[in-house]
Scaffold this motif. Structure first.
Motif, PDB file in Angstrom:
ATOM      1  N   LEU A 158      42.827  40.897  50.575  1.00  0.00           N
ATOM      2  CA  LEU A 158      42.436  42.305  50.462  1.00  0.00           C
ATOM      3  C   LEU A 158      41.679  42.731  51.717  1.00  0.00           C
ATOM      4  N   ALA A 159      40.691  41.951  52.122  1.00  0.00           N
ATOM      5  CA  ALA A 159      39.926  42.291  53.322  1.00  0.00           C
ATOM      6  C   ALA A 159      40.830  42.340  54.545  1.00  0.00           C
ATOM      7  N   PHE A 160      41.779  41.405  54.642  1.00  0.00           N
ATOM      8  CA  PHE A 160      42.718  41.389  55.773  1.00  0.00           C
ATOM      9  C   PHE A 160      43.552  42.662  55.793  1.00  0.00           C
ATOM     10  N   HIS A 161      44.081  43.072  54.634  1.00  0.00           N
ATOM     11  CA  HIS A 161      44.944  44.253  54.592  1.00  0.00           C
ATOM     12  C   HIS A 161      44.163  45.534  54.877  1.00  0.00           C
ATOM     13  N   VAL A 162      42.901  45.582  54.472  1.00  0.00           N
ATOM     14  CA  VAL A 162      42.080  46.754  54.777  1.00  0.00           C
ATOM     15  C   VAL A 162      41.790  46.820  56.271  1.00  0.00           C
ATOM     16  N   ARG A 163      41.364  45.704  56.834  1.00  0.00           N
ATOM     17  CA  ARG A 163      40.934  45.700  58.237  1.00  0.00           C
ATOM     18  C   ARG A 163      42.106  45.776  59.203  1.00  0.00           C
ATOM     19  N   GLU A 164      43.191  45.098  58.895  1.00  0.00           N
ATOM     20  CA  GLU A 164      44.312  45.014  59.834  1.00  0.00           C
ATOM     21  C   GLU A 164      45.356  46.104  59.627  1.00  0.00           C
ATOM     22  N   HIS A 165      45.509  46.580  58.402  1.00  0.00           N
ATOM     23  CA  HIS A 165      46.590  47.524  58.119  1.00  0.00           C
ATOM     24  C   HIS A 165      46.104  48.838  57.497  1.00  0.00           C
ATOM     25  N   GLY A 166      44.795  49.033  57.426  1.00  0.00           N
ATOM     26  CA  GLY A 166      44.269  50.314  56.965  1.00  0.00           C
ATOM     27  C   GLY A 166      44.413  50.594  55.494  1.00  0.00           C
ATOM     28  N   TYR A 167      44.660  49.577  54.670  1.00  0.00           N
ATOM     29  CA  TYR A 167      44.728  49.797  53.224  1.00  0.00           C
ATOM     30  C   TYR A 167      43.414  50.406  52.738  1.00  0.00           C
ATOM     31  N   LYS A 168      43.508  51.293  51.745  1.00  0.00           N
ATOM     32  CA  LYS A 168      42.315  51.978  51.256  1.00  0.00           C
ATOM     33  C   LYS A 168      42.123  51.838  49.750  1.00  0.00           C
ATOM     34  N   MET A 169      43.035  51.123  49.087  1.00  0.00           N
ATOM     35  CA  MET A 169      42.952  50.997  47.640  1.00  0.00           C
ATOM     36  C   MET A 169      43.294  49.579  47.200  1.00  0.00           C
ATOM     37  N   MET A 170      42.882  49.252  45.976  1.00  0.00           N
ATOM     38  CA  MET A 170      43.274  48.024  45.307  1.00  0.00           C
ATOM     39  C   MET A 170      43.668  48.370  43.881  1.00  0.00           C
ATOM     40  N   LYS A 171      44.687  47.674  43.369  1.00  0.00           N
ATOM     41  CA  LYS A 171      45.113  47.907  41.989  1.00  0.00           C
ATOM     42  C   LYS A 171      44.925  46.648  41.158  1.00  0.00           C
ATOM     43  N   LEU A 172      44.457  46.865  39.916  1.00  0.00           N
ATOM     44  CA  LEU A 172      44.366  45.807  38.922  1.00  0.00           C
ATOM     45  C   LEU A 172      45.392  46.066  37.825  1.00  0.00           C
ATOM     46  N   HIS A 173      46.159  45.015  37.461  1.00  0.00           N
ATOM     47  CA  HIS A 173      47.135  45.118  36.366  1.00  0.00           C
ATOM     48  C   HIS A 173      46.989  43.868  35.511  1.00  0.00           C
ATOM     49  N   ALA A 174      46.000  43.919  34.599  1.00  0.00           N
ATOM     50  CA  ALA A 174      45.657  42.726  33.821  1.00  0.00           C
ATOM     51  C   ALA A 174      46.776  42.300  32.888  1.00  0.00           C
ATOM     52  N   ASN A 175      47.576  43.240  32.382  1.00  0.00           N
ATOM     53  CA  ASN A 175      48.689  42.848  31.516  1.00  0.00           C
ATOM     54  C   ASN A 175      49.746  42.071  32.286  1.00  0.00           C
ATOM     55  N   MET A 176      50.136  42.568  33.442  1.00  0.00           N
ATOM     56  CA  MET A 176      51.190  41.904  34.200  1.00  0.00           C
ATOM     57  C   MET A 176      50.744  40.523  34.660  1.00  0.00           C
ATOM     58  N   HIS A 177      49.438  40.368  34.913  1.00  0.00           N
ATOM     59  CA  HIS A 177      48.936  39.100  35.457  1.00  0.00           C
ATOM     60  C   HIS A 177      48.218  38.253  34.413  1.00  0.00           C
ATOM     61  N   SER A 178      48.215  38.712  33.163  1.00  0.00           N
ATOM     62  CA  SER A 178      47.781  37.909  32.009  1.00  0.00           C
ATOM     63  C   SER A 178      46.352  37.396  32.103  1.00  0.00           C
ATOM     64  N   TYR A 179      45.400  38.318  32.098  1.00  0.00           N
ATOM     65  CA  TYR A 179      44.006  37.926  31.965  1.00  0.00           C
ATOM     66  C   TYR A 179      43.256  39.034  31.241  1.00  0.00           C
ATOM     67  N   ARG A 180      42.209  38.639  30.527  1.00  0.00           N
ATOM     68  CA  ARG A 180      41.400  39.616  29.789  1.00  0.00           C
ATOM     69  C   ARG A 180      40.256  40.053  30.687  1.00  0.00           C
ATOM     70  N   PRO A 181      40.249  41.309  31.143  1.00  0.00           N
ATOM     71  CA  PRO A 181      39.323  41.707  32.208  1.00  0.00           C
ATOM     72  C   PRO A 181      37.851  41.640  31.830  1.00  0.00           C
ATOM     73  N   ASP A 182      37.527  41.800  30.544  1.00  0.00           N
ATOM     74  CA  ASP A 182      36.117  41.740  30.161  1.00  0.00           C
ATOM     75  C   ASP A 182      35.599  40.311  30.076  1.00  0.00           C
ATOM     76  N   ARG A 183      36.490  39.315  30.083  1.00  0.00           N
ATOM     77  CA  ARG A 183      36.083  37.916  30.040  1.00  0.00           C
ATOM     78  C   ARG A 183      36.382  37.181  31.339  1.00  0.00           C
ATOM     79  N   ALA A 184      37.253  37.729  32.163  1.00  0.00           N
ATOM     80  CA  ALA A 184      37.656  37.068  33.412  1.00  0.00           C
ATOM     81  C   ALA A 184      36.872  37.634  34.595  1.00  0.00           C
ATOM     82  N   LEU A 185      35.594  37.873  34.408  1.00  0.00           N
ATOM     83  CA  LEU A 185      34.796  38.526  35.450  1.00  0.00           C
ATOM     84  C   LEU A 185      34.716  37.683  36.714  1.00  0.00           C
ATOM     85  N   ASP A 186      34.678  36.362  36.569  1.00  0.00           N
ATOM     86  CA  ASP A 186      34.641  35.510  37.760  1.00  0.00           C
ATOM     87  C   ASP A 186      35.920  35.627  38.580  1.00  0.00           C
ATOM     88  N   TRP A 187      37.010  36.012  37.942  1.00  0.00           N
ATOM     89  CA  TRP A 187      38.267  36.237  38.667  1.00  0.00           C
ATOM     90  C   TRP A 187      38.236  37.564  39.419  1.00  0.00           C
TER      91      TRP A 187
END
Length: 328
Positions: free
Chosen positions: A108-137
């Motif tokens: 993420l940091a590489f894409h922001v700094r090198e390619h000007g990315y300005k956003m990040m997306k989270l898709h917990a269903n597609m990647h199979s994790y429970r966001p309120d319990r997977a905080l360390d992720w």
């Protein structure tokens, strides 16, 4: 300026939804963006799209590389489009913690700094994790967002892992990061738009995305929300941008269908609210049909994804957002 916060170009058939026909390439997206779309009697185009891979193409499968190389592979086509069409596309990095949380944060940091990315997306269903319990992720990537001013788009609207309030712990842990609730809590598996609405009302750093939201609820919620707290997004493809723009245009109609919204305020929903998050200069709506037509012909200065009036990595902070929101 109209900004679509949610577009998925691809040079491969979407591996989750299996859209039929040819891949929906960046060139097809540009043709779609150019419309024209008629809004309040004026021909318009989508000036800038925030683009990301289809989420199904970001889930690891046999034959894919792993780690940072695998992440860079699934973002590669979007990166090429951002490089080739910098005035039309803004990069959105899809974060899949199953490639390794630290790997994802570093990329993420590489894409922001090198390619000007300005956003990040989270898709917990597609990647199979429970966001309120997977905080360390989630924390490694959110620390990068906090440091570099990256806006986070969250897929919401279906269980088991994309119910809006499941993201409250991470949202509250990072009050200096702006979060957009994608689909306004509506998707394939449920209608959680009232959850999304109250999260937006209760949190300075939570914004709603208009796409998928029922037209009558758009009117109901817009009447109560600060005008800075909703942005235009279509989730194209398969959705067609003109339909969702039309649902916002209805706000300019008389009650009960609309709110007698001004065209300046409509322009906020269509693009200016998102422009501020991305560090772009807001623009007024065309004053009449002739000016709108001249703009489409290139006779009026064009909006630009790279025309930043702020630091390259800085989006609107929640404190600045709250200041502006207080003004209406």
């Amino acid at each position: 300026m109209i900004i679509d916060t949610h577009v998925h170009p691809t040079n491969l058939v979407d591996e989750a939804w299996r859209h039929t026909g040819e891949p929906f390439t960046g060139e097809r997206v540009l043709k779609m963006m150019d419309g024209p779309f008629w809004i309040n009697g004026k021909p318009r185009r989508v000036d800038v799209s925030c683009i990301m891979p289809p989420p199904g193409n970001t889930a690891w499968r046999e034959g894919n590389r792993s780690g940072r190389e695998g992440i860079r592979d699934y973002q590669a086509y979007v990166t090429s489009l951002v490089q080739n069409y910098p005035d039309r596309f803004v990069g959105n990095f899809i974060y899949n913690p199953r490639f390794g949380p630290e790997n994802g944060a570093a990329e993420l940091a590489f894409h922001v700094r090198e390619h000007g990315y300005k956003m990040m997306k989270l898709h917990a269903n597609m990647h199979s994790y429970r966001p309120d319990r997977a905080l360390d992720w989630l924390r490694p990537a959110l620390r990068v967002c906090d440091e570099l001013g990256v806006t986070v788009l969250i897929h919401t609207g279906d269980g088991p892992y994309s119910i809006p309030t499941q993201f409250y712990p991470i949202i509250r842990e990072f009050p200096n990061v702006n979060f957009i609730l994608g689909h306004f809590g509506i998707q394939t598996g449920g209608v959680y738009c009232f959850e999304a609405f109250w999260m937006i009302q209760d949190s300075n750093n939570v914004i709603g995305e208009s796409g998928w939201l029922l037209q009558s609820r758009i009117v109901e919620f817009a009447k109560e929300m600060k005008k800075s707290k909703m942005v235009f997004g279509t989730d194209s493809p398969p959705n067609e941008p003109g339909m969702w723009a039309r649902e916002l245009e209805v706000l300019c109609h008389e009650p009960p269908q609309g709110l007698n919204l001004s065209e300046d305020d409509l322009e906020g929903y269509l693009g200016n609210n998102m422009a501020k998050l991305l560090g772009l200069a807001p623009t007024p709506p065309p004053k009449d049909q002739a000016e709108a037509e001249a703009y489409l012909r290139g006779e009026v200065p064009q909006a630009s994804a790279t025309n930043s009036h702020a630091d390259h990595y800085s989006g609107y902070t929640p404190s600045a957002w709250a200041e502006e929101a207080a003004l209406g």
